[in-house]
Design a protein around this motif. Structure first.
Motif: not given
Ligand SMILES: Nc1ncnc2c1ncn2[C@@H]1O[C@H](COP(=O)(O)O)[C@@H](O)[C@H]1O
Ligand SMILES: Nc1ncnc2c1ncn2[C@@H]1O[C@H](COP(=O)(O)O)[C@@H](O)[C@H]1O
Ligand SMILES: Nc1ncnc2c1ncn2[C@@H]1O[C@H](COP(=O)(O)O)[C@@H](O)[C@H]1O
Ligand code: NA
Ligand code: NA
Ligand code: NA
Lengths: 316, 103, 103, 103, 316, 316
Positions: C72, C75, C79, C90-91, D65, D95-98, D103
């Protein structure tokens, strides 16, 4: 005294760029291409010479050189193990590197001799190939002992079919079979471009040598000293052997260069597989970070001077 | 995940030295994987930078899709055989595959 | 997943411009990751095609295995620092690692 | 996973023959993906070794993604269109994305 | 009789290294670089010749060669389908490979002829380009039939804008426009290095051919037989056509070589897209694993002897 | 009037293949290899010349050229900002590209002059290096203003140790130190192959230029106009400066070519790091998609004609 050879300047350029953390990189494919051209060219040159003389006459030289290849690592090992306090595996691996040869160093020597019009026995590449292998076997035995487990078959395969040996030996055979006239058609690529290609190769080697420096700092003075003293001792042995074999001064100096050079292609690959517990950084730092630059920049001229002096003393 | 369990497999990722690619994939197949995918990589870890600048300093990134049992057999074997002497990491994740019979 | 939690880590994947590789990996290490793996890539996204045909148009694919906190932190930093001006995505996914002490 | 659902997406990975890269990415975009990432790969599977030694024997590793719907549309289409005749595998993971809006 | 050509020895070296599972690999980029140089060089050579003669005079030859390109796959197909029992798609795809040409084989032939000072019509590269394409179209029709679905536009794009054709045709046009004097400045790279570059190319081709052997074992004897007999038949047709067109003996032998060679670049790429249900391993095994080595090692000399005999019989 | 130079035809071939969406691609490694050879060769050529003349005499020229390097982007910026309505960052970045130089364009110009036997001051590569850098600094200041935050140290590192500068400057120094005789041994690779290597480079540049067209369509007419008009203005300044410095007509035309060319290696890399908010597509589209083709195809001849006319007017 002729001016400094441009190919050396290419090495220094690479070294400088590397040390300055320049963005300059050579793609791996370019490095592989130029090293392939060098290996083939050196093999071809040697093969052409073999075509000119009766093979039998070379046998004594060949045997003697192989014997030297077995001896050198045996001399290096105890120093590394007991003075350098390296683990058995590391000492064995480094010893193997220094018992074997560096084709790049040989190429630089040929260029150096050519500019100074120093003649030497042209079949030297044959001895180069022969000198590459014994040290690997010695290194493995030093690390493992003579146990049943060692898979000699797969080791032999690994060693004799490695990229370097295949190209060098292949070029040698092609040159031998095709002979001087036969290869004339491929001369422009392999011989006319030789020094230019060597320049590119040395540029990359400079970058690589620079990358070893940080590791060198970590492993300290002994490695630095060993990387310079060992080649000098090996070179003396090479000169002695050259004299005993009745080689010309140039030939003896070239044999000294081979003896004094340390491998960075065939041996690392073989050791990584056969002696994995040895730390590859140690041997590559010494071989690429210390000995290669030393030989290329000052070693080769020294070896030649030593050979001259020796021949005066011993009467060549 | 929502899918029926028979579509779930493991994706095992191995990042290690390029020098051992051939022996490694042999082992992987012998341990029951039906396939593998290799890409060239560079990186850094506990054994320092491996920037692929020099022949021996390249990494490979191997992906194997297989069932849990095979994945564990592979990790157990590689751990025993290579961890001590080679730059290597492994990690595993659940993946949902089509044609589960393939893996 | 069935494994005990102390074997679970995050796999953070970053896909961005090759031009910023060196600065990016510096940041990643400073933020506490113990390693990273980079592979060359090409692709397409909101900033158009990046086909690696030309020096500046190459992508890199960075994988970082680390704990949730580090992931975290990375990211958040990337970001703030790069999203606005660079092609980047990013993922994150959960991975099960061996030798959890490494990551 | 702990994150709020609107940050969850699917990562669809496709490994197939380099020969069909251009047609494949066209299809993928037409089916609604907002982007993709391609890396060169080699490997082995039911169609044998693909060692990238020869022009036609190279593989590509494609990552997309996207949301679940798009992922399933792509897999359905590729399965119908390419599975029979091309070396190809696909797998999917959460997956967890920002910036989920991307997406 | 001159000694064996070194470029052939490079091929044998690659073949040996491959069969022995040597670690020797050429980076893909190196392969692409040398094949690009060969394609451009061959195109340039042909273009320079075109610049020397009225284009119109060549039209009959061009048409005849295109006709041959349509005929050869039609002859191969039934044999593959009914004797070889291949699926329709596989038979069509293999037929397309053998109806088209191999630039590498042509390059080796030019080297072979050059060492033996055998002259041939220098505009041969033009016929080479023309011969590359028709077989692809025939192959697609044989596999698909003449259905509405076939997207001829995209196929044409695929074929005419493939790497091989663009470089060959591009070189041809550049050579044509620039003329002999124009290209003199790029001679050192494209012509002086030609045989050296060809040697590297053949080294890689040897490695690739070796990689096909295992597949060959799987697909058995028929493919092996076909890969040798088909070229011989095509060669005979090529000689006949060469004679009918009033080419020199060398020209006829060269046309035979083109007819007898099998594609491994343009056709596989096109077939993979247009006839995906055909198994690419089959056609590449035959083309790279059997026919290329056969032509390079023994085919070319045979074709020349056949051409000589034919010209004596028919009175050239 | 001599026929069109084949290297230009290679550029057109690449342009055509790219616009037709051909499958032709050059591996990145090949592009890096040829551009490396060009940079080193140009540097070496310049260095050899420097070895022939007292360095001091060149100082005025060097200072004047650096001054021009600072001036050009300052002229371009307002036009881009207020006529082109670009953001401050974009205007600054594009201005930096046009204030700097393109080595590829210079290489084409040397070939063009050579075929026409137009002589020019051979130390031009030194001015080329000098001209590459100032515009980058100006661009950064234009975008950022003279704030404390700008990390000049890291920018200087970025700029002076970029691939292009290191190879160019390195070649220059090697040529200087080794001198004409010293480098003779590497002449075959770096000088004899120069135009052939340039041909491959231009083939790739054509492919790249073609890839910019779509973006060009998006960013419309202004960029197209700027990409042609700006070089012409810079060229005029270059000619004026060349005349003022007492260069030969050829030298002035060459300085005009340098002034009129736009960077696509050093500057984009530096801007991406130092002015990230600038859109790289804009500057590369103008530089690679418009100005490079314009200069290579018509610019260079124009600049030479302009220089001739100017020297008649001003009395050279
Ligand atoms: N935390 C990490 N995340 C991603 N890749 C890693 C990590 N640690 C190590 N690697 C990769 O695995 C290789 C070997 O790791 P190591 O054995 O720790 O040196 C490194 O060169 C990296 O490419
Ligand atoms: N939906 C996606 N799936 C996979 N990769 C993507 C996706 N979107 C973007 N990328 C990759 O991330 C890079 C930068 O994305 P962007 O900032 O959207 O241009 C692209 O060049 C792709 O390589
Ligand atoms: N079990 C697997 N794990 C990882 N990659 C695989 C697996 N099976 C196949 N592949 C990859 O997918 C490609 C095509 O697979 P196939 O269609 O089974 O030949 C292979 O060349 C591999 O690169
Ligand atoms: Na030695
Ligand atoms: Na044929
Ligand atoms: Na300029």
């Amino acid at each position: 005294m002729s001016a400094i050879d441009p190919i050396i300047l290419f090495f220094l350029l690479g070294l400088f760029a590397g040390l300055m953390r320049s963005a300059l990189r050579l793609p791996a494919a370019v490095y592989e291409f130029v090293s392939m051209l060098l290996l083939l060219a050196i093999g071809l040159k040697g093969g052409i010479e073999l075509a000119k003389q009766p093979f039998a006459m070379l046998l004594p030289q060949m045997l003697a050189v192989v014997a030297m290849g077995f001896t050198l690592p045996l001399l290096a090992f105890p120093v590394l193990r007991y003075v350098g306090r390296f683990t058995r595996a590391d000492a064995a691996s480094i010893a193997a590197h220094y018992g074997s040869v560096s084709v790049g160093t040989y190429a630089v020597a040929t260029a150096y001799f050519a500019t100074r019009e120093i003649t030497f026995e042209e079949h030297m590449p044959l001895l180069l190939v022969l000198l590459e292998i014994p040290a690997i076997l010695v290194g493995i035995v030093l690390a493992r002992g003579l146990t049943r487990e060692t898979h000699w078959a797969s080791i032999a395969h690994e060693v004799f079919l490695g990229k370097g040996i295949v190209l060098l030996l292949g070029g040698l055979l092609i040159g031998w079979v095709a002979g001087p006239n036969g290869v004339s058609s491929i001369t422009p690529l392999f011989f006319d471009l030789f020094k230019g290609v060597l320049a590119i190769f040395l540029l990359e080697m400079g970058l690589i040598a620079a990358a070893q420096v940080s590791a060198l700092r970590r492993y300290g003075l002994f490695l630095l000293a060993f990387g310079i003293v060992m080649p000098l001792c090996s070179a003396v042995i090479g000169i002695g052997l050259g004299w005993a074999l009745g080689l010309s001064v140039g030939g003896a100096a070239m044999l000294a260069t081979l003896a004094g050079s340390a491998s960075y292609i065939a041996v690392p690959a073989a050791m990584r597989i056969s002696v994995p517990e040895a730390n590859p950084t140690l041997s590559l730092t010494a071989s690429l970070g210390v000995t290669f630059p030393f030989n290329v920049l000052v070693g080769i001229p020294i070896y030649y001077v030593l050979a001259e002096k020796a021949y005066v003393l011993l009467g060549g | 995940m929502t899918e029926t369990n028979n579509h779930l497999r493991k994706l095992l990722t191995i990042i290690t030295e390029a020098a051992i690619e051939s022996v490694l994939v042999r082992d992987i197949e012998q341990l029951g994987a039906h396939g593998y995918t290799v890409t060239d990589a560079r990186g850094k870890g506990s054994r320092g930078v491996r920037n692929a600048g020099w022949e021996t300093s390249g990494n490979i990134h191997i992906e194997v899709v297989c069932d849990k049992g095979t994945a564990e057999a592979i990790t157990k074997h590689l751990q025993a055989r290579y961890y001590a002497n080679y730059a290597m990491i492994m990690f595993m994740t659940d993946v949902e595959v089509l044609r589960p019979e393939k893996f």
